[in-house]
Design a protein around this motif. Structure first.
Motif, PDB file in Angstrom:
ATOM      1  N   LEU A   1      88.028  -0.225 104.661  1.00  0.00           N
ATOM      2  CA  LEU A   1      87.545   1.400 105.020  1.00  0.00           C
ATOM      3  C   LEU A   1      87.276   1.768 103.759  1.00  0.00           C
ATOM      4  CD1 LEU A   1      90.604   3.421 106.097  1.00  0.00           C
ATOM      5  CD2 LEU A   1      89.167   2.340 107.401  1.00  0.00           C
ATOM      6  N   ASN A   2      86.861   1.580 102.605  1.00  0.00           N
ATOM      7  CA  ASN A   2      85.938   1.946 101.798  1.00  0.00           C
ATOM      8  C   ASN A   2      84.708   1.415 101.626  1.00  0.00           C
ATOM      9  OD1 ASN A   2      85.572   3.329  99.456  1.00  0.00           O
ATOM     10  ND2 ASN A   2      87.512   1.888  97.696  1.00  0.00           N
ATOM     11  N   GLY A   3      85.063  -0.060 102.566  1.00  0.00           N
ATOM     12  CA  GLY A   3      83.720  -0.720 102.504  1.00  0.00           C
ATOM     13  C   GLY A   3      82.510  -0.380 103.571  1.00  0.00           C
ATOM     14  N   ILE A   4      83.461   0.549 104.724  1.00  0.00           N
ATOM     15  CA  ILE A   4      82.297   0.878 105.728  1.00  0.00           C
ATOM     16  C   ILE A   4      81.317   2.356 105.142  1.00  0.00           C
ATOM     17  CG2 ILE A   4      82.321   2.028 108.173  1.00  0.00           C
ATOM     18  CD1 ILE A   4      85.510   1.503 108.480  1.00  0.00           C
ATOM     19  N   SER A   5      80.008   1.716 105.792  1.00  0.00           N
ATOM     20  CA  SER A   5      79.152   2.603 105.085  1.00  0.00           C
ATOM     21  C   SER A   5      79.081   3.865 105.845  1.00  0.00           C
ATOM     22  CB  SER A   5      78.087   2.034 105.919  1.00  0.00           C
ATOM     23  OG  SER A   5      76.931   2.968 106.383  1.00  0.00           O
ATOM     24  N   ARG A   6      78.783   5.100 104.918  1.00  0.00           N
ATOM     25  CA  ARG A   6      79.571   6.453 105.338  1.00  0.00           C
ATOM     26  C   ARG A   6      78.248   7.132 106.462  1.00  0.00           C
ATOM     27  NH1 ARG A   6      84.213   8.743 103.132  1.00  0.00           N
ATOM     28  NH2 ARG A   6      84.617   7.319 101.604  1.00  0.00           N
ATOM     29  N   ASP A   7      77.021   6.393 106.463  1.00  0.00           N
ATOM     30  CA  ASP A   7      75.640   5.983 107.376  1.00  0.00           C
ATOM     31  C   ASP A   7      76.016   6.563 108.549  1.00  0.00           C
ATOM     32  OD1 ASP A   7      74.123   6.347 104.592  1.00  0.00           O
ATOM     33  OD2 ASP A   7      72.897   4.687 104.873  1.00  0.00           O
ATOM     34  N   LEU A   8      77.115   5.086 108.466  1.00  0.00           N
ATOM     35  CA  LEU A   8      77.360   5.257 110.751  1.00  0.00           C
ATOM     36  C   LEU A   8      78.291   6.610 110.707  1.00  0.00           C
ATOM     37  CD1 LEU A   8      79.015   1.196 110.283  1.00  0.00           C
ATOM     38  CD2 LEU A   8      77.380   1.711 111.678  1.00  0.00           C
ATOM     39  N   TYR A   9      79.065   7.072 110.031  1.00  0.00           N
ATOM     40  CA  TYR A   9      79.830   8.188 110.548  1.00  0.00           C
ATOM     41  C   TYR A   9      78.913   9.084 110.229  1.00  0.00           C
ATOM     42  CZ  TYR A   9      83.762   6.068 109.412  1.00  0.00           C
ATOM     43  OH  TYR A   9      84.988   4.975 109.722  1.00  0.00           O
ATOM     44  N   GLU A  10      77.790   9.775 110.082  1.00  0.00           N
ATOM     45  CA  GLU A  10      76.977  10.177 109.416  1.00  0.00           C
ATOM     46  C   GLU A  10      76.099  10.535 111.393  1.00  0.00           C
ATOM     47  OE1 GLU A  10      75.284  11.509 105.572  1.00  0.00           O
ATOM     48  OE2 GLU A  10      77.827  11.785 104.601  1.00  0.00           O
ATOM     49  N   ALA A  11      75.398   9.090 110.823  1.00  0.00           N
ATOM     50  CA  ALA A  11      75.066   8.874 112.275  1.00  0.00           C
ATOM     51  C   ALA A  11      75.503   9.583 113.548  1.00  0.00           C
ATOM     52  CB  ALA A  11      74.597   7.630 112.345  1.00  0.00           C
ATOM     53  N   ALA A  12      77.165   9.136 114.217  1.00  0.00           N
ATOM     54  CA  ALA A  12      77.640   9.450 115.046  1.00  0.00           C
ATOM     55  C   ALA A  12      77.924  10.789 115.029  1.00  0.00           C
ATOM     56  CB  ALA A  12      79.013   8.828 114.266  1.00  0.00           C
ATOM     57  N   SER A  13      77.674  12.174 113.769  1.00  0.00           N
ATOM     58  CA  SER A  13      78.383  13.368 113.532  1.00  0.00           C
ATOM     59  C   SER A  13      77.194  13.609 114.296  1.00  0.00           C
ATOM     60  CB  SER A  13      78.479  13.468 112.050  1.00  0.00           C
ATOM     61  OG  SER A  13      79.807  12.976 111.633  1.00  0.00           O
ATOM     62  N   ILE A  14      75.770  13.181 114.305  1.00  0.00           N
ATOM     63  CA  ILE A  14      74.229  13.977 114.283  1.00  0.00           C
ATOM     64  C   ILE A  14      75.036  13.498 116.193  1.00  0.00           C
ATOM     65  CG2 ILE A  14      72.568  13.801 114.626  1.00  0.00           C
ATOM     66  CD1 ILE A  14      72.836  12.345 111.160  1.00  0.00           C
ATOM     67  N   ASP A  15      75.270  12.831 116.492  1.00  0.00           N
ATOM     68  CA  ASP A  15      75.216  12.576 117.717  1.00  0.00           C
ATOM     69  C   ASP A  15      75.999  13.688 119.720  1.00  0.00           C
ATOM     70  OD1 ASP A  15      73.171  10.755 117.736  1.00  0.00           O
ATOM     71  OD2 ASP A  15      74.386   8.723 117.768  1.00  0.00           O
ATOM     72  N   GLY A  16      76.905  13.908 118.065  1.00  0.00           N
ATOM     73  CA  GLY A  16      77.969  14.223 118.254  1.00  0.00           C
ATOM     74  C   GLY A  16      79.232  13.795 118.739  1.00  0.00           C
ATOM     75  N   ALA A  17      79.547  12.887 117.906  1.00  0.00           N
ATOM     76  CA  ALA A  17      80.796  12.500 118.123  1.00  0.00           C
ATOM     77  C   ALA A  17      82.087  12.853 117.437  1.00  0.00           C
ATOM     78  CB  ALA A  17      80.994  10.529 117.725  1.00  0.00           C
ATOM     79  N   SER A  18      83.223  12.780 118.478  1.00  0.00           N
ATOM     80  CA  SER A  18      84.618  13.346 117.102  1.00  0.00           C
ATOM     81  C   SER A  18      85.415  12.204 116.009  1.00  0.00           C
ATOM     82  CB  SER A  18      85.666  13.901 118.662  1.00  0.00           C
ATOM     83  OG  SER A  18      85.808  12.923 119.394  1.00  0.00           O
ATOM     84  N   SER A  19      86.074  13.200 115.892  1.00  0.00           N
ATOM     85  CA  SER A  19      87.103  11.852 115.059  1.00  0.00           C
ATOM     86  C   SER A  19      87.339  11.429 115.573  1.00  0.00           C
ATOM     87  CB  SER A  19      87.659  12.753 113.953  1.00  0.00           C
ATOM     88  OG  SER A  19      87.221  14.202 112.990  1.00  0.00           O
ATOM     89  N   ILE A  20      88.052  11.491 116.649  1.00  0.00           N
ATOM     90  CA  ILE A  20      88.755  10.025 117.095  1.00  0.00           C
ATOM     91  C   ILE A  20      87.734   9.764 117.647  1.00  0.00           C
ATOM     92  CG2 ILE A  20      90.237   9.634 119.430  1.00  0.00           C
ATOM     93  CD1 ILE A  20      91.875  12.544 118.882  1.00  0.00           C
ATOM     94  N   GLN A  21      87.023   9.955 118.267  1.00  0.00           N
ATOM     95  CA  GLN A  21      85.943   8.894 119.165  1.00  0.00           C
ATOM     96  C   GLN A  21      85.114   7.690 117.514  1.00  0.00           C
ATOM     97  OE1 GLN A  21      82.732  11.245 120.858  1.00  0.00           O
ATOM     98  NE2 GLN A  21      83.311  10.472 122.643  1.00  0.00           N
ATOM     99  N   LYS A  22      84.911   8.502 116.603  1.00  0.00           N
ATOM    100  CA  LYS A  22      84.604   7.998 115.268  1.00  0.00           C
ATOM    101  C   LYS A  22      85.644   6.925 114.636  1.00  0.00           C
ATOM    102  CE  LYS A  22      82.836  11.590 113.147  1.00  0.00           C
ATOM    103  NZ  LYS A  22      82.404  12.635 112.269  1.00  0.00           N
ATOM    104  N   PHE A  23      86.887   7.558 114.885  1.00  0.00           N
ATOM    105  CA  PHE A  23      87.730   6.195 114.798  1.00  0.00           C
ATOM    106  C   PHE A  23      87.510   4.910 114.836  1.00  0.00           C
ATOM    107  CE2 PHE A  23      92.345   4.280 114.772  1.00  0.00           C
ATOM    108  CZ  PHE A  23      92.433   4.167 113.741  1.00  0.00           C
ATOM    109  N   PHE A  24      88.002   5.531 116.562  1.00  0.00           N
ATOM    110  CA  PHE A  24      88.250   4.107 117.498  1.00  0.00           C
ATOM    111  C   PHE A  24      86.683   2.782 117.653  1.00  0.00           C
ATOM    112  CE2 PHE A  24      91.968   6.207 119.535  1.00  0.00           C
ATOM    113  CZ  PHE A  24      92.931   4.963 119.317  1.00  0.00           C
TER     114      PHE A  24
END
Lengths: 310, 278
Positions: free
Chosen positions: A198-221
């Motif tokens: 998990l540490n190795g996953i880039s934070r950018d991916l999550y931020e981009a997803a947040s901007i696109d309005g993804a929920s936490s659950i969507q982000k997880f899967f």
């Protein structure tokens, strides 16, 4: 300390080698790999092959094995009258149940813990050390602790839940206890592996997803799980193999009971080959070969399905 | 930002809840070992002992001749330390062989070894006993020390680590007239210390905690290591919480202490071993 001992010995050999001249048949690679290869041949390769061979014999561990063809396999697989038939079917069935009950939990629980730890809470190091620690303890020590914890009359679990549940010798509680204990004892390594992943996953991916309005659950899967698929595959295979070899937990906690409902195959193999009375090593070996085949087939299937999603 | 806070809070609650589950068995073991059996039976569920006693330790370690825990503990120490030393020597030599030496069939042998890792160990259990028996090693420390050195995974780890060390190092040493043994011992060994530490820690704990195999090759109560010994102890103290838990606690102390001092390596090693596979 350890290193100096090795060094000394090797330096001596170095001197000897130098004195013996330079170009000749090059024996020296075999001096490096030889010690291990010899041990490997004697204590792994030979006994494994021999184990397969004696599953086709009526060996009693003392005399010479006498070849009986497929008789052992016929006996344990198809002879309904035989106790060994019952043992194999009951033992293998319970082993499969154990794998089925524990493996998903031993993947999901540490994954949740790692996800929790990945939010960098206060006391991260403490949590990590605590959840990992039981993996360092032997199965026998842990089972003593839990047999007391779950004891009917003087166990704190019954006291605090204010019940009289017979955790270790009635069903479904015996299975529940075995699963809980196994999770408590063995999720540490998987958790650490997931933490690193998990540490190795880039934070950018999550931020981009947040901007696109993804929920936490969507982000997880959509992000988390695909990113750590390699580690999931690795842990699923390793954990499954480990759980197929279950032995100590039912032996010491439920004694295989109630009425053999938690007796696993390795317990029967041990009894038949090394128990009191005349050894039935041939039958035991046939059971071991079947268990081994199950492990290999299941690992192969897991590997195939988890790899394919590319 | 608010959402992030909520996530953090929820996961902290979850972690605290799980931490309680993880800590209760440990706490229960430690405190019970300092309670007298009478206290446990009469006022079982106070968290701290009413009267602190150390008698359980004396009884369990030295007094019980049919479950000699102190003896078992020493047996375990001898077995685990010897196996660790032996594995370190074998594995670093073999790792060097497969990583640095050129010889016919090197890759074929190595691949074969790797392939055997997929083979389930349970099949060799019965013949292995026969081998140990014919060597006269039943009830001998060697029965628990030697078979474990045949493993392949550690060689894989060490070789992998050595592959990361630039070959130029060896070349320049060779130009300076160093022999293979000198390159191995003076140059490579010091460099692979991190991976050897990992191998040592894993070997020691695995050896200390091994249950099924030693319970087969030891039937002499005086000779057996502590992990299979605890099974006897459990039978003996089935109704005696204090003594049973004291025995269990004694058995987990060494790996616990080892972990306290080498936590960092344990963590690194796990990502190391899963990383190379992933």
């Amino acid at each position: 300390m350890i290193n100096t001992g090795v060094n000394k010995e090797l330096n001596m050999s170095a001197v000897i080698e130098k004195n013996s001249g330079k170009k000749r048949f090059n024996l020296s690679p075999y001096l490096y790999i030889g010690p291990h290869l010899i041990l490997f041949a004697i204590f792994f390769l030979f006994p494994t092959l021999y184990g397969i061979y004696i599953s086709f014999t009526n060996w009693d561990l003392i005399g010479d094995p006498e070849f009986v063809g497929l008789a052992n396999y016929k006996e344990i697989l198809f002879n309904h009258e035989s106790t060994f038939y019952d043992q194999l079917h009951n033992g293998l069935g319970n082993t499969f149940k154990f794998v089925l009950f524990t493996v998903p939990a031993c993947i999901i629980v540490p994954l949740l813990l790692a996800a929790g730890l990945n939010t960098r809470p206060k006391g991260l190091k403490f949590f990590q050390a605590l959840f990992y620690m039981p993996t360092l303890f032997s199965v026998s020590a842990v089972m003593i602790v839990f047999s007391m914890l779950f004891s009917v009359s003087f166990g704190p679990i019954n006291h605090f839940l204010n019940v009289e549940t017979n955790w270790l010798s009635t069903q479904p509680y015996a299975w529940i206890t075995l699963v809980v204990v196994t999770i408590w004892w063995s999720i540490g390594a998987n958790m650490i592996i997931y933490q690193a992943a998990l540490n190795g996953i880039s934070r950018d991916l999550y931020e981009a997803a947040s901007i696109d309005g993804a929920s936490s659950i969507q982000k997880f899967f959509r992000i988390t799980l695909p990113s750590i698929r390699a580690q999931i595959l690795y842990t699923v295979v390793i954990t499954t193999i480990a759980q197929f070899n279950v032995y100590g937990q039912p032996l010491m906690l439920t004694k295989g009971g109630p009425t053999s409902s938690t007796s696993v195959l390795l317990m029967y193999i041990q009894q038949n080959a090394f128990g009191s009375g005349i050894s039935i090593a041939g039958i035991g070996s046939a059971m071991a070969v079947i268990l081994g085949l199950c492990i290999m087939v299941v690992s192969a299937i897991q590997f195939f399905f988890l790899r394919q999603r590319d | 930002m608010g959402k992030k806070r909520v996530t953090k809070f929820v996961s902290l609650i979850f972690l605290l809840f799980m931490a309680i589950i993880w800590i209760v068995p440990l706490l229960y073991t430690v405190t019970s070992s300092f309670k007298s059996e009478d206290d446990i039976q009469s006022s079982a569920f106070t968290i701290l002992p009413i009267h602190w006693v150390i008698g359980n330790y004396q009884d369990v370690l030295f007094e019980n001749t049919s479950a000699p825990v102190a003896k078992w503990f020493m047996n375990s120490l001898i077995i685990s330390v010897s196996q660790t030393v032996l594995v370190l020597a074998i594995v670093s030599l073999a790792g060097f062989g497969y990583s640095r030496m050129k010889f016919k069939g090197r890759n074929a042998i190595f691949l074969f070894l790797m392939a055997t890792m997929m083979f389930p160990a349970v099949v060799n259990l019965i013949p292995l006993y026969k081998i140990i028996d014919s060597l006269g090693w039943v009830n001998n420390y060697l029965a628990a020390i030697v078979p474990g050195t045949a493993g392949v995974f550690n060689i894989f780890l060490v070789r992998q680590f050595m592959q990361g060390i630039p070959k130029d190092f060896d070349e320049s040493a060779r130009v300076d007239g160093a022999s293979d043994f000198q390159i191995f011992s003076k140059l490579i060994l010091p460099l692979i210390r991190p991976v050897l530490t990992v191998v040592a820690l894993f070997t020691f704990t695995a050896s200390w905690n091994d249950f099924l195999w030693p319970s087969i090759v030891f039937n002499d109560v005086e000779k057996m290591p502590i992990t299979p010994g605890l099974q006897l102890l459990q039978g003996m103290y089935a109704l005696d919480v204090a003594h049973a838990l004291t025995g269990a606690l004694v058995a987990i102390v060494p790996t616990f202490i080892l972990y306290l001092f080498t936590q960092k390596y344990f963590m690194e090693s796990l990502s190391l071993s899963s990383g190379v596979k992933g």
